[in-house]
Design an enzyme around this catalytic site. Structure first.
Site, PDB file in Angstrom:
ATOM      1  N   LYS A   1       0.831  -1.205   0.000  1.00 25.16           N
ATOM      2  CA  LYS A   1       0.000   0.000   0.000  1.00 25.16           C
ATOM      3  C   LYS A   1       0.866   1.255   0.000  1.00 25.16           C
ATOM      4  O   LYS A   1       0.572   2.238  -0.699  1.00 25.16           O
ATOM      5  CB  LYS A   1      -0.943  -0.018   1.207  1.00 25.16           C
ATOM      6  CG  LYS A   1      -2.062  -1.056   1.072  1.00 25.16           C
ATOM      7  CD  LYS A   1      -2.718  -1.395   2.396  1.00 25.16           C
ATOM      8  CE  LYS A   1      -3.725  -2.518   2.226  1.00 25.16           C
ATOM      9  NZ  LYS A   1      -4.240  -3.037   3.505  1.00 25.16           N
TER      10      LYS A   1
ATOM     11  N   GLN B   1      -4.542  -2.031   9.996  1.00 25.24           N
ATOM     12  CA  GLN B   1      -4.362  -3.312   9.309  1.00 25.24           C
ATOM     13  C   GLN B   1      -4.941  -4.457  10.157  1.00 25.24           C
ATOM     14  O   GLN B   1      -4.617  -4.603  11.324  1.00 25.24           O
ATOM     15  CB  GLN B   1      -2.867  -3.555   9.040  1.00 25.24           C
ATOM     16  CG  GLN B   1      -2.587  -4.791   8.225  1.00 25.24           C
ATOM     17  CD  GLN B   1      -3.120  -4.715   6.807  1.00 25.24           C
ATOM     18  OE1 GLN B   1      -2.954  -3.719   6.122  1.00 25.24           O
ATOM     19  NE2 GLN B   1      -3.791  -5.764   6.367  1.00 25.24           N
TER      20      GLN B   1
ATOM     21  N   ASP C   1     -11.537   2.834   4.465  1.00 26.29           N
ATOM     22  CA  ASP C   1     -11.810   1.423   4.185  1.00 26.29           C
ATOM     23  C   ASP C   1     -13.174   0.985   4.722  1.00 26.29           C
ATOM     24  O   ASP C   1     -13.468  -0.208   4.790  1.00 26.29           O
ATOM     25  CB  ASP C   1     -10.711   0.526   4.761  1.00 26.29           C
ATOM     26  CG  ASP C   1     -10.723  -0.875   4.143  1.00 26.29           C
ATOM     27  OD1 ASP C   1     -11.298  -1.039   3.056  1.00 26.29           O
ATOM     28  OD2 ASP C   1     -10.152  -1.801   4.747  1.00 26.29           O
TER      29      ASP C   1
END
Length: 281
Positions: free
Chosen positions: A54, A98, A121
């Site tokens: 990323k 994460q 997200d």
């Protein structure tokens, strides 16, 4: 003769990133650099790889990537303090925690600490609700990637029967809502579903998001169905038995180079969107 279309996620990803370049240049002219902050707790090798990927993707587009590595022994409270400091930093536009975090941490509490304006997200309850009501700015990135691929290849959703296998809060549930909002008829299946194979055989669109390698069998697939494999298991294996399902499907995403690259592209897009939004552009 039956010909199956391979849905090239790398190509879709390139298209999305190409569209972002002009927007990033526009922000740069105003001295704004879209910034994604990625928090990694502990040292899970797969998570480290994802974070690095990323970060590299951000760098290639001229975006800023802030990687925050926290010790595995950190408390939920300390993690939340880190997230709040990022919420309050005007130079950070997107925050990604994460998954997975160590088991002693309250992951849901940590997700909920992320500001809705930086939840790129779609992991917060508010973000999910906005997605369900069809006005969310940042849906979860993998569901957004699935729809982006369907749209890029002009595969119709309206009126189709979509069967989603999996009900996770950042994949199965949101993609079901997004397909429903696009006028699909949606069936959600999971580990307690009875007669799963028979239900999947009714599907025009199959979304496999179960986290089990080669779980979906070829004889489960209706001839001509579209298969979106959102699984990623050790050895670069998806959630569907690719070779067997390929023979039945009209279109299918491979693993790798299917949904995965587009998921990262959507994360970058959402971060750029957040930069525009936070600067009222």
């Amino acid at each position: 003769m039956h010909k199956t279309l391979i849905l090239d996620g790398n190509q879709v990803s390139r298209t999305i990133k190409e569209q972002l370049k002009g927007r990033i240049e526009y922000l740069a002219a105003k001295s704004i650099v879209p910034c994604l902050a990625t928090i990694l707790v502990g040292s899970d090798p797969a998570s480290e790889t994802y974070v690095r990927m990323k970060g590299n993707a951000c760098k290639r587009l001229g975006m800023d990537s802030r990687r925050i590595y926290l010790d595995e022994s950190i408390t939920t409270e300390s993690l939340i303090e880190t997230i709040i400091s990022l919420n309050n930093d005007p130079d950070v536009h997107g925050i990604l925690l994460q998954h997975p975090v160590p088991s002693h941490i309250d992951e849901r509490a940590a997700f909920e600490a992320i500001s809705i304006d930086k939840d790129v997200d779609g992991v917060t309850a508010i973000g999910f609700a906005q997605t369900a009501f069809d006005y969310g700015r940042f849906p979860s990135c993998t569901p957004a990637a699935i729809l982006a691929i369907l749209d890029e290849y002009d595969l119709s959703i309206e009126g189709k029967h979509a069967v989603v296998i999996g009900r996770s809060p950042i994949l199965g549930k949101p993609v079901s809502q997004m397909l429903l909002n696009r006028n699909a008829t949606v069936t959600i299946c999971h580990s307690k579903t009875r007669d799963l194979a028979q239900i999947v055989r009714l599907a025009d669109i199959v979304v496999a998001a179960v986290g089990k390698p080669k779980f979906v069998q070829g004889d489960w697939i209706k001839p001509g169905a579209v298969i979106m494999d959102a699984g990623y298991n050790p050895g670069n294996i998806g959630d569907v038995d690719y070779d067997a399902c390929f023979l039945q499907a009209s279109a299918i995403t491979p693993v790798p180079a299917g949904v995965g690259p587009v998921t990262i592209a959507m994360l970058l897009k959402h971060t750029v969107d957040a930069a525009f939004y936070s600067n009222q552009l």
